[in-house]
Enzyme design. Sequence first.
Site, short mmCIF file in Angstrom:
data_model
loop_
_atom_site.label_atom_id
_atom_site.label_comp_id
_atom_site.label_asym_id
_atom_site.label_seq_id
_atom_site.Cartn_x
_atom_site.Cartn_y
_atom_site.Cartn_z
N PRO A 1 3.02 4.48 -0.94
CA PRO A 1 2.80 5.48 0.12
C PRO A 1 1.34 5.74 0.46
O PRO A 1 1.06 6.67 1.21
CB PRO A 1 3.45 6.73 -0.48
CG PRO A 1 3.23 6.58 -1.96
CD PRO A 1 3.33 5.11 -2.25
N GLY A 2 0.43 4.94 -0.09
CA GLY A 2 -0.96 5.09 0.32
C GLY A 2 -1.86 5.79 -0.68
O GLY A 2 -2.99 6.14 -0.35
N ALA B 1 0.77 -1.25 0.00
CA ALA B 1 0.00 0.00 0.00
C ALA B 1 0.80 1.30 0.00
O ALA B 1 0.25 2.36 -0.28
CB ALA B 1 -0.94 0.01 1.19
N CYS C 1 2.79 -1.03 -12.51
CA CYS C 1 3.11 0.14 -13.35
C CYS C 1 4.29 -0.22 -14.24
O CYS C 1 5.31 0.47 -14.26
CB CYS C 1 3.40 1.36 -12.48
SG CYS C 1 4.69 1.08 -11.27
N LYS D 1 -3.50 4.73 -3.42
CA LYS D 1 -4.77 4.06 -3.74
C LYS D 1 -5.56 3.78 -2.47
O LYS D 1 -6.79 3.88 -2.46
CB LYS D 1 -4.52 2.79 -4.55
CG LYS D 1 -3.88 3.11 -5.91
CD LYS D 1 -3.76 1.92 -6.79
CE LYS D 1 -2.91 2.26 -8.01
NZ LYS D 1 -1.46 2.43 -7.68
C1 LIG Z 1 3.72 -0.10 -6.43
S1 LIG Z 1 4.09 0.24 -4.78
C2 LIG Z 1 2.49 0.44 -4.07
C3 LIG Z 1 1.83 1.75 -4.38
C4 LIG Z 1 0.60 2.01 -3.54
N1 LIG Z 1 -0.40 0.96 -3.66
C5 LIG Z 1 -0.05 3.34 -3.87
O1 LIG Z 1 -1.05 3.37 -4.59
O2 LIG Z 1 0.45 4.36 -3.38
C6 LIG Z 1 4.57 -1.33 -4.19
C7 LIG Z 1 4.81 -1.40 -2.70
O3 LIG Z 1 4.98 -2.79 -2.36
C8 LIG Z 1 5.79 -2.85 -1.22
N2 LIG Z 1 6.23 -4.26 -1.11
C9 LIG Z 1 7.29 -4.87 -1.71
N3 LIG Z 1 7.31 -6.17 -1.37
C10 LIG Z 1 6.25 -6.39 -0.55
C11 LIG Z 1 5.75 -7.53 0.15
N4 LIG Z 1 6.36 -8.73 0.04
N5 LIG Z 1 4.67 -7.36 0.91
C12 LIG Z 1 4.05 -6.15 1.05
N6 LIG Z 1 4.50 -5.05 0.43
C13 LIG Z 1 5.58 -5.16 -0.37
C14 LIG Z 1 6.87 -1.82 -1.46
O4 LIG Z 1 7.44 -1.42 -0.24
C15 LIG Z 1 6.05 -0.71 -2.16
O5 LIG Z 1 5.68 0.25 -1.22
#
Ligand SMILES: C[S@@+](CC[C@H](N)C(=O)[O-])C[C@H]1O[C@@H](n2cnc3c(N)ncnc32)[C@H](O)[C@@H]1O
Length: 392
Positions: free
Chosen positions: A213-214, A211, A329, A216
């Site tokens: 930096p939050g 999630a 993305c 969505k």
């Molecule tokens: C594409 S970003 C998410 C963007 C976010 N949903 C938004 O809309 O702002 C992917 C996120 O996945 C996290 N991440 C990476 N591996 C992960 C895991 N095994 N479990 C949970 N989060 C993970 C990363 O720290 C990163 O913040």
Amino acid sequence: MTGRVSARGLAIRALVEIERSGRANIVVPKLLDGDGALLSQRDRAFVTELAYGTVRMQRACDWLIGGHLSARRPLTELDRPVRAALRLGAYQLAFLHTPPHAAVSETVAVVRRPAAGLVNAVLRRVADDVAAGVDWPDVATRLSYPDWIVDRLSTDLGADDALAALEQMNQPARMTVRADGYVQDEASQQVAAAVAAGGFAGGEVIADVCAAPGGKATYLASGRPAVVVAADIDPDRARVIVENSTRLGLSNVATIVADGVAPPLRPGCLDRVLVDAPCSGLGVLRRRPDARWRIQPSDVDRLASLQRRLVDAALPLLSPGGLLVYCVCTLTRAETVGLDEWMAGAHPSACPVALDLGPAWEQGVGRGARLLPQVAGTDGMFVIAVRAPAGR
Ligand SMILES: C[S@@+](CC[C@H](N)C(=O)[O-])C[C@H]1O[C@@H](n2cnc3c(N)ncnc32)[C@H](O)[C@@H]1O
């Protein structure tokens, strides 16, 4: 460098720092908050354009410069500030179309002697080359990407779409601000809106398992009668979710630090789950100027495997008829259509659902939808939605 703060001087410091240690998205704002605070708003924007643009176009700039350096003193052997000044000058000449007298003399003005002579001589020759029309050796050099990214996207998307996407991602990112003040790309807003479609009339429990930096998660929580569990594996990034939801006055976001591969949630407890998976980010390269130089081909396979494990873990969390939305993305086949093909085989009872994402999206890419960055000037994304069987 001279003592007075100038936009070009600060951009050179940014380039040196980005090359030495860091990421453009961290280095540039930090410098702008420090010495850059003395600059006008216009000059601050110029520093960002110069630093981000030069990092993006580094391969092209290095090629332009390289032809005018002696083999005994190639670019890699020069001091970092000198290398940065040469790249900055070449970027202005070739890509900002700055008049040569300004690009050369104002760049040279922020370089210390004795290197100023070398920078002046080389940039004058680059200016002549640009004026005569540059004969690039290949498309990867012209568009300034590593060969593997050009090759991979050409294979995965077809050469025309790949090149148009790569050209588009050399443009600075547009800022899109939501009604609540959160800055979020339109494509991400469209995905969040599609996850929220149909409203949550009776109240729902939703999770964004990756999630931070939050963006969505806060979109989903805002003005909706839902509890949104916002999980991220990275504690520092999870803290940013808390900051963002607090700033937006949202009391229905429950932030947790958790591995989405083993989420601490009861099976069957969620009405909707979003897997906004970590990915190679090849659809958002305009936002992350240095990412193209960092990401490696092996990262794509590693991430594709993590994405599968995240989907494997998220599906059992759904209540009967619950909705899972997977999005990334990026544009590589392995992380988009390849993930979908794997899901169709590994989870045949999860039934694909068409989402209403808007006209820019191409439906029927595998069982999902894709947005290429060149279509509407947004981030590039891929989405697939499935429903859990109704009567489990
Ligand atoms: C594409 S970003 C998410 C963007 C976010 N949903 C938004 O809309 O702002 C992917 C996120 O996945 C996290 N991440 C990476 N591996 C992960 C895991 N095994 N479990 C949970 N989060 C993970 C990363 O720290 C990163 O913040």
